[in-house]
Design a protein around this motif. Structure first.
Motif, PDB file in Angstrom:
ATOM      1  N   CYS A 176       0.838  -1.208   0.000  1.00 15.30           N
ATOM      2  CA  CYS A 176       0.000   0.000   0.000  1.00 15.30           C
ATOM      3  C   CYS A 176       0.870   1.254   0.000  1.00 15.30           C
ATOM      4  O   CYS A 176       0.595   2.205  -0.734  1.00 15.30           O
ATOM      5  CB  CYS A 176      -0.929  -0.003   1.211  1.00 15.30           C
ATOM      6  N   ARG A 177       1.910   1.250   0.798  1.00 17.25           N
ATOM      7  CA  ARG A 177       2.810   2.410   0.843  1.00 17.25           C
ATOM      8  C   ARG A 177       3.549   2.558  -0.479  1.00 17.25           C
ATOM      9  O   ARG A 177       3.739   3.664  -0.974  1.00 17.25           O
ATOM     10  CB  ARG A 177       3.790   2.285   1.996  1.00 17.25           C
ATOM     11  N   GLN A 178       3.981   1.443  -1.060  1.00 23.17           N
ATOM     12  CA  GLN A 178       4.711   1.484  -2.319  1.00 23.17           C
ATOM     13  C   GLN A 178       3.826   2.006  -3.451  1.00 23.17           C
ATOM     14  O   GLN A 178       4.298   2.692  -4.349  1.00 23.17           O
ATOM     15  CB  GLN A 178       5.227   0.094  -2.648  1.00 23.17           C
ATOM     16  N   ALA A 179       2.537   1.714  -3.377  1.00 25.57           N
ATOM     17  CA  ALA A 179       1.609   2.185  -4.400  1.00 25.57           C
ATOM     18  C   ALA A 179       1.261   3.657  -4.217  1.00 25.57           C
ATOM     19  O   ALA A 179       0.693   4.271  -5.109  1.00 25.57           O
ATOM     20  CB  ALA A 179       0.341   1.342  -4.377  1.00 25.57           C
ATOM     21  N   GLY A 180       1.577   4.229  -3.065  1.00 24.63           N
ATOM     22  CA  GLY A 180       1.317   5.642  -2.833  1.00 24.63           C
ATOM     23  C   GLY A 180      -0.002   5.935  -2.156  1.00 24.63           C
ATOM     24  O   GLY A 180      -0.483   7.052  -2.216  1.00 24.63           O
ATOM     25  N   LEU A 181      -0.582   4.931  -1.510  1.00 23.44           N
ATOM     26  CA  LEU A 181      -1.849   5.137  -0.802  1.00 23.44           C
ATOM     27  C   LEU A 181      -1.577   5.616   0.625  1.00 23.44           C
ATOM     28  O   LEU A 181      -0.729   5.068   1.319  1.00 23.44           O
ATOM     29  CB  LEU A 181      -2.657   3.844  -0.787  1.00 23.44           C
ATOM     30  N   ALA A 182      -2.311   6.642   1.035  1.00 21.10           N
ATOM     31  CA  ALA A 182      -2.048   7.250   2.335  1.00 21.10           C
ATOM     32  C   ALA A 182      -3.006   6.778   3.421  1.00 21.10           C
ATOM     33  O   ALA A 182      -2.634   6.706   4.585  1.00 21.10           O
ATOM     34  CB  ALA A 182      -2.118   8.766   2.218  1.00 21.10           C
ATOM     35  N   ASN A 183      -4.228   6.448   3.068  1.00 17.92           N
ATOM     36  CA  ASN A 183      -5.249   6.112   4.068  1.00 17.92           C
ATOM     37  C   ASN A 183      -5.361   4.594   4.209  1.00 17.92           C
ATOM     38  O   ASN A 183      -6.149   3.955   3.527  1.00 17.92           O
ATOM     39  CB  ASN A 183      -6.604   6.695   3.668  1.00 17.92           C
ATOM     40  N   VAL A 184      -4.559   4.044   5.103  1.00 24.90           N
ATOM     41  CA  VAL A 184      -4.553   2.604   5.338  1.00 24.90           C
ATOM     42  C   VAL A 184      -4.915   2.379   6.794  1.00 24.90           C
ATOM     43  O   VAL A 184      -4.378   3.017   7.694  1.00 24.90           O
ATOM     44  CB  VAL A 184      -3.175   1.992   5.021  1.00 24.90           C
ATOM     45  N   GLY A 185      -5.847   1.465   7.030  1.00 24.50           N
ATOM     46  CA  GLY A 185      -6.258   1.146   8.391  1.00 24.50           C
ATOM     47  C   GLY A 185      -6.429  -0.349   8.561  1.00 24.50           C
ATOM     48  O   GLY A 185      -6.330  -1.124   7.613  1.00 24.50           O
ATOM     49  N   PHE A 186      -6.689  -0.766   9.789  1.00 19.81           N
ATOM     50  CA  PHE A 186      -6.873  -2.172  10.112  1.00 19.81           C
ATOM     51  C   PHE A 186      -8.262  -2.382  10.689  1.00 19.81           C
ATOM     52  O   PHE A 186      -8.765  -1.549  11.442  1.00 19.81           O
ATOM     53  CB  PHE A 186      -5.837  -2.639  11.134  1.00 19.81           C
ATOM     54  N   ILE A 187      -8.860  -3.498  10.335  1.00 18.27           N
ATOM     55  CA  ILE A 187     -10.143  -3.873  10.908  1.00 18.27           C
ATOM     56  C   ILE A 187      -9.852  -4.886  12.009  1.00 18.27           C
ATOM     57  O   ILE A 187      -9.173  -5.892  11.774  1.00 18.27           O
ATOM     58  CB  ILE A 187     -11.072  -4.484   9.848  1.00 18.27           C
ATOM     59  N   THR A 188     -10.338  -4.606  13.213  1.00 18.70           N
ATOM     60  CA  THR A 188     -10.108  -5.481  14.355  1.00 18.70           C
ATOM     61  C   THR A 188     -11.427  -5.845  15.012  1.00 18.70           C
ATOM     62  O   THR A 188     -12.453  -5.198  14.773  1.00 18.70           O
ATOM     63  CB  THR A 188      -9.202  -4.811  15.399  1.00 18.70           C
ATOM     64  N   GLU A 189     -11.383  -6.864  15.818  1.00 19.65           N
ATOM     65  CA  GLU A 189     -12.535  -7.227  16.641  1.00 19.65           C
ATOM     66  C   GLU A 189     -12.401  -6.524  17.981  1.00 19.65           C
ATOM     67  O   GLU A 189     -11.294  -6.386  18.508  1.00 19.65           O
ATOM     68  CB  GLU A 189     -12.552  -8.740  16.878  1.00 19.65           C
ATOM     69  N   PRO A 190     -13.516  -6.098  18.569  1.00 17.75           N
ATOM     70  CA  PRO A 190     -13.421  -5.500  19.896  1.00 17.75           C
ATOM     71  C   PRO A 190     -13.048  -6.574  20.926  1.00 17.75           C
ATOM     72  O   PRO A 190     -13.226  -7.768  20.671  1.00 17.75           O
ATOM     73  CB  PRO A 190     -14.836  -4.954  20.147  1.00 17.75           C
ATOM     74  N   PRO A 191     -12.512  -6.173  22.082  1.00 18.92           N
ATOM     75  CA  PRO A 191     -12.166  -7.148  23.102  1.00 18.92           C
ATOM     76  C   PRO A 191     -13.367  -8.001  23.491  1.00 18.92           C
ATOM     77  O   PRO A 191     -14.500  -7.516  23.553  1.00 18.92           O
ATOM     78  CB  PRO A 191     -11.709  -6.300  24.283  1.00 18.92           C
ATOM     79  N   GLY A 192     -13.141  -9.270  23.705  1.00 23.41           N
ATOM     80  CA  GLY A 192     -14.216 -10.176  24.081  1.00 23.41           C
ATOM     81  C   GLY A 192     -14.966 -10.731  22.884  1.00 23.41           C
ATOM     82  O   GLY A 192     -16.045 -11.286  23.028  1.00 23.41           O
ATOM     83  N   GLY A 193     -14.442 -10.564  21.693  1.00 24.84           N
ATOM     84  CA  GLY A 193     -15.073 -11.131  20.497  1.00 24.84           C
ATOM     85  C   GLY A 193     -16.320 -10.402  20.051  1.00 24.84           C
ATOM     86  O   GLY A 193     -17.178 -10.971  19.405  1.00 24.84           O
ATOM     87  N   GLY A 194     -16.462  -9.130  20.410  1.00 23.61           N
ATOM     88  CA  GLY A 194     -17.592  -8.347  19.939  1.00 23.61           C
ATOM     89  C   GLY A 194     -18.800  -8.418  20.841  1.00 23.61           C
ATOM     90  O   GLY A 194     -19.876  -8.002  20.491  1.00 23.61           O
ATOM     91  N   LYS A 195     -18.644  -8.954  22.033  1.00 20.82           N
ATOM     92  CA  LYS A 195     -19.781  -9.069  22.963  1.00 20.82           C
ATOM     93  C   LYS A 195     -19.894  -7.866  23.831  1.00 20.82           C
ATOM     94  O   LYS A 195     -18.994  -7.179  24.143  1.00 20.82           O
ATOM     95  CB  LYS A 195     -19.609 -10.308  23.828  1.00 20.82           C
TER      96      LYS A 195
END
Length: 142
Positions: free
Chosen positions: A123-142
């Motif tokens: 992503c950085r090599q392609a020149g994209l600036a807005n990179v984020g991660f999708i995570t689960e909340p603590p406890g598996g989303g409960k």
């Protein structure tokens, strides 16, 4: 009162000095040792990272979701990307759009960090600036 081995007038001639050269030498050696040893010690400190609580992201059609599964395979949405070069080529095409889309990376918890890092580097090599991660909340989303 006269001191043994000396004349009565010798008391004024006596000068006592401390030789500080060895002390300075030792201090400089210790300084050099600490300057070398401290960065090495800092890099090797084990850290327990906190679980992340983030606000839910709004899925927009222009967002691009990249997924990395347990085996290290990379997916663009639902389609598997064969090589990292193919991924970089597609990302460069997306980087030309105005405004640039958000890239969201979903990494399986069992996936090796190396592959997720390679996707991030692509992503950085392609020149994209807005990179984020999708995570689960603590406890598996409960």
């Amino acid at each position: 009162m006269a001191m043994p081995g000396g004349a009565a007038g010798d008391e004024d001639d006596l000068t006592v000095t401390i030789n500080t050269t060895p002390l300075v030498d030792v201090m400089l050696v210790l300084l050099i040792i600490f300057l070398i040893a401290i960065p090495v010690a800092i890099r090797n400190v084990p850290v327990a990272l906190p679980e992340e609580r983030t606000a839910p992201t709004q899925t927009r059609p222009e967002n691009i979701t990249l997924s990395v599964d347990r085996q290290g395979d990379v997916f663009w949405g639902e389609a598997r990307v064969e090589t990292l070069d193919a991924l970089i080529a597609r990302l460069r095409g997306e980087a030309l759009r105005e405004p640039q889309p958000d890239i969201l990376i979903r990494g399986d918890r069992e996936a090796r960090f190396e592959m997720i890092g390679r996707v991030l580097a692509a992503c950085r090599q392609a020149g994209l600036a807005n990179v984020g991660f999708i995570t689960e909340p603590p406890g598996g989303g409960k």
